[in-house]
Design a protein around this motif. Structure first.
Motif, PDB file in Angstrom:
ATOM      1  N   GLU A   1       0.837  -1.203   0.000  1.00 41.56           N
ATOM      2  CA  GLU A   1       0.000   0.000   0.000  1.00 41.56           C
ATOM      3  C   GLU A   1       0.873   1.254   0.000  1.00 41.56           C
ATOM      4  O   GLU A   1       0.575   2.240  -0.687  1.00 41.56           O
ATOM      5  N   SER A   2       1.999   1.208   0.731  1.00 40.60           N
ATOM      6  CA  SER A   2       2.885   2.375   0.787  1.00 40.60           C
ATOM      7  C   SER A   2       3.545   2.645  -0.559  1.00 40.60           C
ATOM      8  O   SER A   2       4.004   3.748  -0.826  1.00 40.60           O
ATOM      9  N   PHE A   3       3.589   1.622  -1.414  1.00 42.96           N
ATOM     10  CA  PHE A   3       4.152   1.787  -2.744  1.00 42.96           C
ATOM     11  C   PHE A   3       3.115   2.289  -3.748  1.00 42.96           C
ATOM     12  O   PHE A   3       3.366   2.352  -4.942  1.00 42.96           O
ATOM     13  N   GLY A   4       1.933   2.632  -3.255  1.00 41.08           N
ATOM     14  CA  GLY A   4       0.912   3.187  -4.137  1.00 41.08           C
ATOM     15  C   GLY A   4       0.045   2.155  -4.827  1.00 41.08           C
ATOM     16  O   GLY A   4      -0.654   2.477  -5.788  1.00 41.08           O
ATOM     17  N   CYS A   5       0.088   0.917  -4.355  1.00 44.56           N
ATOM     18  CA  CYS A   5      -0.749  -0.128  -4.953  1.00 44.56           C
ATOM     19  C   CYS A   5      -2.139  -0.130  -4.323  1.00 44.56           C
ATOM     20  O   CYS A   5      -2.345   0.383  -3.222  1.00 44.56           O
TER      21      CYS A   5
ATOM     22  N   VAL B   1       8.158   7.121 -12.394  1.00 41.99           N
ATOM     23  CA  VAL B   1       6.720   7.055 -12.109  1.00 41.99           C
ATOM     24  C   VAL B   1       6.415   7.310 -10.638  1.00 41.99           C
ATOM     25  O   VAL B   1       5.251   7.352 -10.242  1.00 41.99           O
ATOM     26  N   GLY B   2       7.449   7.457  -9.815  1.00 42.81           N
ATOM     27  CA  GLY B   2       7.223   7.719  -8.402  1.00 42.81           C
ATOM     28  C   GLY B   2       8.504   8.131  -7.715  1.00 42.81           C
ATOM     29  O   GLY B   2       9.611   7.875  -8.218  1.00 42.81           O
TER      30      GLY B   2
ATOM     31  N   ASP C   1       5.366   9.095  -3.521  1.00 39.97           N
ATOM     32  CA  ASP C   1       4.622  10.150  -4.213  1.00 39.97           C
ATOM     33  C   ASP C   1       4.573   9.823  -5.700  1.00 39.97           C
ATOM     34  O   ASP C   1       5.601   9.765  -6.366  1.00 39.97           O
ATOM     35  N   VAL C   2       3.359   9.557  -6.207  1.00 39.14           N
ATOM     36  CA  VAL C   2       3.203   9.260  -7.633  1.00 39.14           C
ATOM     37  C   VAL C   2       2.588  10.438  -8.385  1.00 39.14           C
ATOM     38  O   VAL C   2       2.306  10.348  -9.576  1.00 39.14           O
TER      39      VAL C   2
ATOM     40  N   CYS D   1      16.427  10.574  -1.672  1.00 37.07           N
ATOM     41  CA  CYS D   1      15.175   9.973  -2.105  1.00 37.07           C
ATOM     42  C   CYS D   1      15.488   8.806  -3.052  1.00 37.07           C
ATOM     43  O   CYS D   1      16.635   8.590  -3.451  1.00 37.07           O
ATOM     44  N   VAL D   2      14.463   8.045  -3.387  1.00 38.28           N
ATOM     45  CA  VAL D   2      14.599   6.909  -4.297  1.00 38.28           C
ATOM     46  C   VAL D   2      13.617   7.096  -5.439  1.00 38.28           C
ATOM     47  O   VAL D   2      12.441   7.397  -5.211  1.00 38.28           O
TER      48      VAL D   2
END
Length: 221
Positions: free
Chosen positions: A25-29, A180-181, A189-190, A202-203
């Protein structure tokens, strides 16, 4: 055009399943979690896309999830030998393309592989958040294939890019990959501003053709 969010289901909300679900979820899924415990479902409901109390060994309950739309599933059930095996079988029968199953021992793992699990993990050797990142990306040399030609992965921000913005760096034009993020301080952040300075340490979450990603790694940007 915005990239469609990846959708995963996590069956079983022990400490391992919960860790995988929260990390995805933290990865934006979009993450769907399923467990028979009402308390466990209630505890995580506000932190994931959808939480449901159901028996994962029941084909009708699985079909109700819209399982055919999922990119992958994690069967995080090892205390109930039969339920984990049934959930794996049903997941594959419903057409879920990638099913990762948790095993309690080598024999359990072999059975899960026999009934269709695409990958088997052992919690003693794999932390939940590490497995979740593996579904998307982890180290730059360990990306996940989105198709036979394209993959998604992470790239720690090179020091000489710090403070510069993506529009200035022209990463797509120079290297043929798309950012993309951006991950910073544990947040993903996407919807980032391409004209905003990139924060230190950051990554970048990037997507590109496998051959292009390989070249990008080799030149050591």
């Amino acid at each position: 055009m915005a990239m469609k969010k990846k959708q995963f289901a996590v069956f079983g909300l022990g400490s391992f399943g919960r860790s995988v679900a929260l990390t995805l979820e933290s990865f934006g899924c979009n993450v769907i979690v399923v467990d028979q415990s009402f308390e466990k479902v209630q505890e995580i409901a506000d932190s994931v896309s959808y939480a449901m109390r159901a028996d994962v060994s029941d084909p009708d309950a699985m079909k109700a999830l819209g399982a055919r739309n999922l990119d992958g599933a994690v069967v995080a059930i090892s205390d109930n030998f039969e339920a984990g095996i049934m959930a794996t079988i049903i997941s594959k029968e419903l057409g879920i393309p990638y099913v990762l199953a948790k095993a309690r021992d080598e024999l359990h793992g072999k059975i899960l592989e026999k009934v269709g699990a695409d990958a088997v993990i052992f919690p003693e050797r794999d932390m939940g958040n590490r497995v979740a990142k593996k579904l998307l990306s982890s180290e730059f040399t360990d990306w996940i294939e989105l198709s036979p030609e394209y993959s998604l992965t992470e790239k720690p921000l090179p020091g000489h890019w710090e403070g510069k913005c993506l529009s200035e760096l022209k990463i797509r034009e120079k290297y043929g990959i798309n950012v993309v993020g951006i991950m910073s301080n544990g947040n993903v952040d996407v919807t980032f501003d391409p004209n905003a300075p990139l924060p230190a340490e950051c990554v970048l979450i990037i997507i590109g053709a496998n051959a292009v990603l390989q070249r990008f790694e080799e030149i050591g940007v």
